[in-house]
Design a protein around this motif. Structure first.
Motif, PDB file in Angstrom:
ATOM      1  N   SER A 266      25.590   0.467  19.779  1.00  0.00           N
ATOM      2  CA  SER A 266      24.708   0.107  18.673  1.00  0.00           C
ATOM      3  C   SER A 266      25.082  -1.251  18.085  1.00  0.00           C
ATOM      4  O   SER A 266      26.224  -1.702  18.204  1.00  0.00           O
ATOM      5  N   VAL A 267      24.123  -1.882  17.434  1.00  0.00           N
ATOM      6  CA  VAL A 267      24.366  -3.147  16.759  1.00  0.00           C
ATOM      7  C   VAL A 267      25.384  -2.963  15.635  1.00  0.00           C
ATOM      8  O   VAL A 267      26.168  -3.874  15.340  1.00  0.00           O
ATOM      9  N   ILE A 268      25.387  -1.795  15.021  1.00  0.00           N
ATOM     10  CA  ILE A 268      26.356  -1.512  13.950  1.00  0.00           C
ATOM     11  C   ILE A 268      27.789  -1.627  14.490  1.00  0.00           C
ATOM     12  O   ILE A 268      28.687  -2.149  13.827  1.00  0.00           O
ATOM     13  N   THR A 269      27.990  -1.166  15.725  1.00  0.00           N
ATOM     14  CA  THR A 269      29.318  -1.201  16.343  1.00  0.00           C
ATOM     15  C   THR A 269      29.782  -2.628  16.583  1.00  0.00           C
ATOM     16  O   THR A 269      30.915  -3.005  16.230  1.00  0.00           O
ATOM     17  N   THR A 270      28.923  -3.459  17.189  1.00  0.00           N
ATOM     18  CA  THR A 270      29.322  -4.841  17.461  1.00  0.00           C
ATOM     19  C   THR A 270      29.441  -5.648  16.171  1.00  0.00           C
ATOM     20  O   THR A 270      30.294  -6.533  16.069  1.00  0.00           O
TER      21      THR A 270
ATOM     22  N   TYR B  91      32.790  -7.794  15.095  1.00  0.00           N
ATOM     23  CA  TYR B  91      32.747  -9.210  14.757  1.00  0.00           C
ATOM     24  C   TYR B  91      33.215  -9.461  13.329  1.00  0.00           C
ATOM     25  O   TYR B  91      33.906 -10.445  13.056  1.00  0.00           O
ATOM     26  N   ASN B  92      32.847  -8.571  12.417  1.00  0.00           N
ATOM     27  CA  ASN B  92      33.283  -8.743  11.022  1.00  0.00           C
ATOM     28  C   ASN B  92      34.795  -8.617  10.902  1.00  0.00           C
ATOM     29  O   ASN B  92      35.424  -9.348  10.122  1.00  0.00           O
ATOM     30  N   ASP B  93      35.386  -7.703  11.667  1.00  0.00           N
ATOM     31  CA  ASP B  93      36.849  -7.565  11.652  1.00  0.00           C
ATOM     32  C   ASP B  93      37.518  -8.829  12.176  1.00  0.00           C
ATOM     33  O   ASP B  93      38.532  -9.290  11.635  1.00  0.00           O
ATOM     34  N   LEU B  94      36.962  -9.403  13.246  1.00  0.00           N
ATOM     35  CA  LEU B  94      37.517 -10.630  13.815  1.00  0.00           C
ATOM     36  C   LEU B  94      37.377 -11.796  12.839  1.00  0.00           C
ATOM     37  O   LEU B  94      38.270 -12.637  12.725  1.00  0.00           O
ATOM     38  N   ALA B  95      36.253 -11.823  12.124  1.00  0.00           N
ATOM     39  CA  ALA B  95      36.052 -12.882  11.128  1.00  0.00           C
ATOM     40  C   ALA B  95      37.034 -12.720   9.974  1.00  0.00           C
ATOM     41  O   ALA B  95      37.593 -13.705   9.472  1.00  0.00           O
ATOM     42  N   SER B  96      37.275 -11.480   9.540  1.00  0.00           N
ATOM     43  CA  SER B  96      38.225 -11.233   8.451  1.00  0.00           C
ATOM     44  C   SER B  96      39.644 -11.630   8.843  1.00  0.00           C
ATOM     45  O   SER B  96      40.442 -12.036   7.997  1.00  0.00           O
ATOM     46  N   ALA B  97      39.945 -11.531  10.133  1.00  0.00           N
ATOM     47  CA  ALA B  97      41.272 -11.916  10.624  1.00  0.00           C
ATOM     48  C   ALA B  97      41.386 -13.418  10.843  1.00  0.00           C
ATOM     49  O   ALA B  97      42.462 -13.912  11.209  1.00  0.00           O
ATOM     50  N   GLY B  98      40.301 -14.145  10.618  1.00  0.00           N
ATOM     51  CA  GLY B  98      40.334 -15.595  10.777  1.00  0.00           C
ATOM     52  C   GLY B  98      40.271 -16.067  12.215  1.00  0.00           C
ATOM     53  O   GLY B  98      40.629 -17.210  12.516  1.00  0.00           O
ATOM     54  N   LEU B  99      39.782 -15.202  13.113  1.00  0.00           N
ATOM     55  CA  LEU B  99      39.735 -15.559  14.526  1.00  0.00           C
ATOM     56  C   LEU B  99      38.378 -16.106  14.952  1.00  0.00           C
ATOM     57  O   LEU B  99      38.302 -16.889  15.905  1.00  0.00           O
TER      58      LEU B  99
END
Length: 227
Positions: free
Chosen positions: A52-56, A60-68
């Motif tokens: 699902s789009v919710i999963t991706t 992506y939000n987790d990666l953005a929060s980690a500054g990656l």
């Protein structure tokens, strides 16, 4: 657009969004994905993986929060530059998680490599106990072109030492130095007990059809006291 490789497992026990996040993070930290590289859109990745789009979106939000990565509205998602300090902290976090919450005296000592322009440094994780070292490097240097490995490392008897770092960080060179397959340019003190040190790579290089006894026979050639 740079291709990314993601393999999902329904039996790993890890949520799908976390599998996506960790595999993209691994490719960023290893250098397979470089700063400025675009990622597939959230919808495109969801379609390709059958999720699902919710999963991706969560991955992506987790990666953005980690500054990656940076999620830019209307433009997509892009890999951000990763500082050596970020690489080091991520490596240490993965080591700690792998060993179940940190180092335990007498059982493990891990080394992470971080890379700066023209130099490689090492960071020790875990306490070094007052016991005999089976491997000891003190200010050992090895230079290749404009990159210099500066290595100080102690591995006590009974420790497991893991090397974590991007391609070119110096992991293989360190192993070659430890095994006597490469000669250092300079050093103060080195100590190595070949019969007390073994190497395990992340990918096995032995034929899959070898039986345990056959494999043991091959490894025994490297150790005088193999039992």
């Amino acid at each position: 657009m740079m291709p990314i490789s993601i393999v999902l497992s329904a039996t790993s026990g890890q949520p799908i969004y976390a599998q996506i996040r960790e595999q993209i993070k691994e490719q960023i930290l290893s250098g397979d994905l470089a700063a400025g590289d675009p990622l597939p859109s959230i919808r495109a990745l969801a379609r390709d993986l059958g999720v699902s789009v919710i999963t991706t979106t969560r991955a992506y939000n987790d990666l953005a929060s980690a500054g990656l990565i940076a999620n830019m509205q209307g433009k997509g998602s892009f890999i951000l530059p990763t500082s050596p300090e970020t690489l080091k902290q991520e490596a240490l976090s993965r080591i700690e998680g792998h060993f179940g919450g940190g180092s335990k005296p007498g059982t493990q000592c891990c080394v992470a490599f971080d890379r700066c322009p023209g130099i490689v440094t090492t960071v020790e994780f875990g306490g070094i106990m007052n016991q005999e070292n089976v491997l000891e490097f003190n200010r050992v240097t090895k230079r290749y072109d404009n990159v210099c490995l500066n290595l100080s490392l102690q591995v006590p008897r009974g420790y497991i030492t893991g090397f974590v770092g991007a391609n070119g960080a110096g992991k293989t060179t360190t192993l070659r130095l430890a095994l006597g397959l490469a000669h250092p340019d300079s050093r103060e003190v080195t100590k190595l007990d070949h019969n007390q040190v073994g190497v395990v790579f992340d990918t096995p290089h032995y034929p899959d059809n070898l039986r345990l006894g056959q494999l043991s026979g091959q490894v025994a050639n490297f150790y005088t006291n193999w039992d």
